[in-house]
Write a protein that holds these residues in place. Structure first.
Motif, PDB file in Angstrom:
ATOM      1  N   ALA A  50       0.819  -1.206   0.000  1.00  0.00           N
ATOM      2  CA  ALA A  50       0.000   0.000   0.000  1.00  0.00           C
ATOM      3  C   ALA A  50       0.856   1.260   0.000  1.00  0.00           C
ATOM      4  N   ALA A  51       1.897   1.278   0.841  1.00  0.00           N
ATOM      5  CA  ALA A  51       2.736   2.475   0.947  1.00  0.00           C
ATOM      6  C   ALA A  51       3.482   2.737  -0.351  1.00  0.00           C
ATOM      7  N   PHE A  52       4.041   1.683  -0.980  1.00  0.00           N
ATOM      8  CA  PHE A  52       4.806   1.868  -2.209  1.00  0.00           C
ATOM      9  C   PHE A  52       3.909   2.241  -3.385  1.00  0.00           C
ATOM     10  N   LEU A  53       2.831   1.508  -3.589  1.00  0.00           N
ATOM     11  CA  LEU A  53       1.977   1.770  -4.755  1.00  0.00           C
ATOM     12  C   LEU A  53       1.254   3.107  -4.633  1.00  0.00           C
ATOM     13  N   ARG A  54       1.005   3.547  -3.421  1.00  0.00           N
ATOM     14  CA  ARG A  54       0.420   4.877  -3.239  1.00  0.00           C
ATOM     15  C   ARG A  54       1.283   5.938  -3.904  1.00  0.00           C
ATOM     16  N   CYS A  55       2.588   5.838  -3.703  1.00  0.00           N
ATOM     17  CA  CYS A  55       3.516   6.819  -4.266  1.00  0.00           C
ATOM     18  C   CYS A  55       3.776   6.565  -5.751  1.00  0.00           C
ATOM     19  N   ALA A  56       3.990   5.299  -6.109  1.00  0.00           N
ATOM     20  CA  ALA A  56       4.330   4.976  -7.496  1.00  0.00           C
ATOM     21  C   ALA A  56       3.201   5.349  -8.444  1.00  0.00           C
ATOM     22  N   ILE A  57       1.974   5.038  -8.091  1.00  0.00           N
ATOM     23  CA  ILE A  57       0.835   5.381  -8.947  1.00  0.00           C
ATOM     24  C   ILE A  57       0.664   6.892  -9.024  1.00  0.00           C
ATOM     25  N   ALA A  58       0.885   7.585  -7.903  1.00  0.00           N
ATOM     26  CA  ALA A  58       0.731   9.038  -7.886  1.00  0.00           C
ATOM     27  C   ALA A  58       1.674   9.722  -8.860  1.00  0.00           C
ATOM     28  N   LEU A  59       2.859   9.159  -9.075  1.00  0.00           N
ATOM     29  CA  LEU A  59       3.834   9.770  -9.988  1.00  0.00           C
ATOM     30  C   LEU A  59       3.322   9.815 -11.421  1.00  0.00           C
ATOM     31  N   VAL A  60       2.450   8.902 -11.777  1.00  0.00           N
ATOM     32  CA  VAL A  60       1.883   8.901 -13.132  1.00  0.00           C
ATOM     33  C   VAL A  60       1.137  10.205 -13.390  1.00  0.00           C
ATOM     34  N   ALA A  61       0.501  10.734 -12.366  1.00  0.00           N
ATOM     35  CA  ALA A  61      -0.216  12.006 -12.497  1.00  0.00           C
ATOM     36  C   ALA A  61       0.675  13.203 -12.205  1.00  0.00           C
TER      37      ALA A  61
END
Length: 308
Positions: A50-61
């Motif tokens: 949860a912690a990693f994908l929260r940040c990684a997905i946010a970078l797409v935007a």
């Protein structure tokens, strides 16, 4: 001071137009943050994932938005870039600790504990900036400590988690890291107010590295997830990361620190309500009393008033 040596020269600091409706921006940002714990619980994934994908997905935007800002206002000062990366490291630690705290003690309680950042922030301002601590802050400290003890559930028989003590410690530690992020982000906003996206983007990238590294060697990171989990994680990234931090970065620079801190108290209040209404969490009466004590103490310590 170290931060003073890192600061760009006044000649390079840009000014910006007054922020329209800063209170509404900060309230909206706090509302977005309050849903983060809910999304983590509904995603039903490990803390590291949860912690990693929260940040990684946010970078797409965030990356396209940062590129657009770069073209319109030029690059962010190198010193402020370093601040942003440092703040992202603290944010990454906050996410790792806080996400596990959610799984230990529940979404609403973990969010209240995380908000000791509102008390930790004046301490950072005192140590690194020499800003005096208001007398009301000192008066609120005993109530805050008592509230944290009650919120932990350690004093309440029948607590709802087998890892209550661990969750409390992780929640408080995450709040201290959170305060460090807010402190550095606010300093950056004052020195380059036209750059709103770039500091958030760099901090999110650094947080992704931290959460990815910690998650890989502890809980592990999984990407083989069912569609509903991906949906909640995307909402966590877009609402609890992108929207929340951009709104707070934009609105916070138009308000006094005490005002912003008080408005951020809407986050734990809303999170407790969401935890009860959506997740059907059942905090004990003692824990709810602790939540109320923490919120009242932090509000008292940070409410706008005469300078002291």
């Amino acid at each position: 001071m170290v931060l003073d040596r890192m600061a760009p020269s006044p000649a390079r600091t840009r000014t910006a137009r007054p922020v329209p409706a800063p209170v509404l921006l900060v309230v909206a940002g706090a509302g977005c943050l309050s849903g983060s714990a809910l999304f983590v619980k509904l995603a039903e994934v490990g803390a590291g994932t949860a912690a990693f994908l929260r940040c990684a997905i946010a970078l797409v935007a965030l990356v396209p938005l940062a590129v657009r800002e770069h073209r319109g206002h030029g690059p962010l000062d190198p010193a402020l870039q370093r601040w942003a990366v440092a703040s992202g490291v603290l944010l990454g630690l906050d996410y790792v600790l806080w996400t596990q705290s959610i799984l230990d003690v529940g979404a609403g309680i973990a969010t209240v504990l995380n908000n000791v950042q509102v008390i930790a922030f004046p301490l950072l301002a005192l140590v690194f900036g020499g800003t005096p601590i208001a007398r009301r802050f000192l008066l609120a400290c005993p109530v805050l400590i008592a509230g944290i003890a009650l919120t932990s559930g350690l004093l309440a028989p029948g607590a709802q988690s087998a890892h209550q003590g661990r969750g409390v410690l992780l929640g408080v530690a995450s709040g201290v890291a959170y305060a460090g992020y807010l402190h550095l982000n606010r300093l950056s906003g004052h020195r380059s107010p036209r750059h709103v996206v770039a500091p958030v983007c760099l901090a999110t990238a650094a947080a992704a590295v931290v959460t990815g590294g910690v998650g890989a060697v502890t809980t592990g990171i999984s990407v083989d997830l069912p569609a509903p989990s991906w949906l909640w994680l995307v909402l966590l990234a877009l609402v609890g990361q992108v929207a929340a931090w951009l709104l707070l970065a934009a609105g916070g620079r138009g308000l006094a620190p005490g005002t912003s801190a008080s408005l951020l108290l809407l986050q734990p209040v809303l999170a407790v309500g969401l935890g009860v209404l959506v997740l059907h969490e059942s905090p004990t009466a003692v824990q709810l009393a602790g939540c109320a004590a923490v919120v009242v103490a932090v509000w008292f310590a940070n409410r706008p008033g005469r300078s002291t």
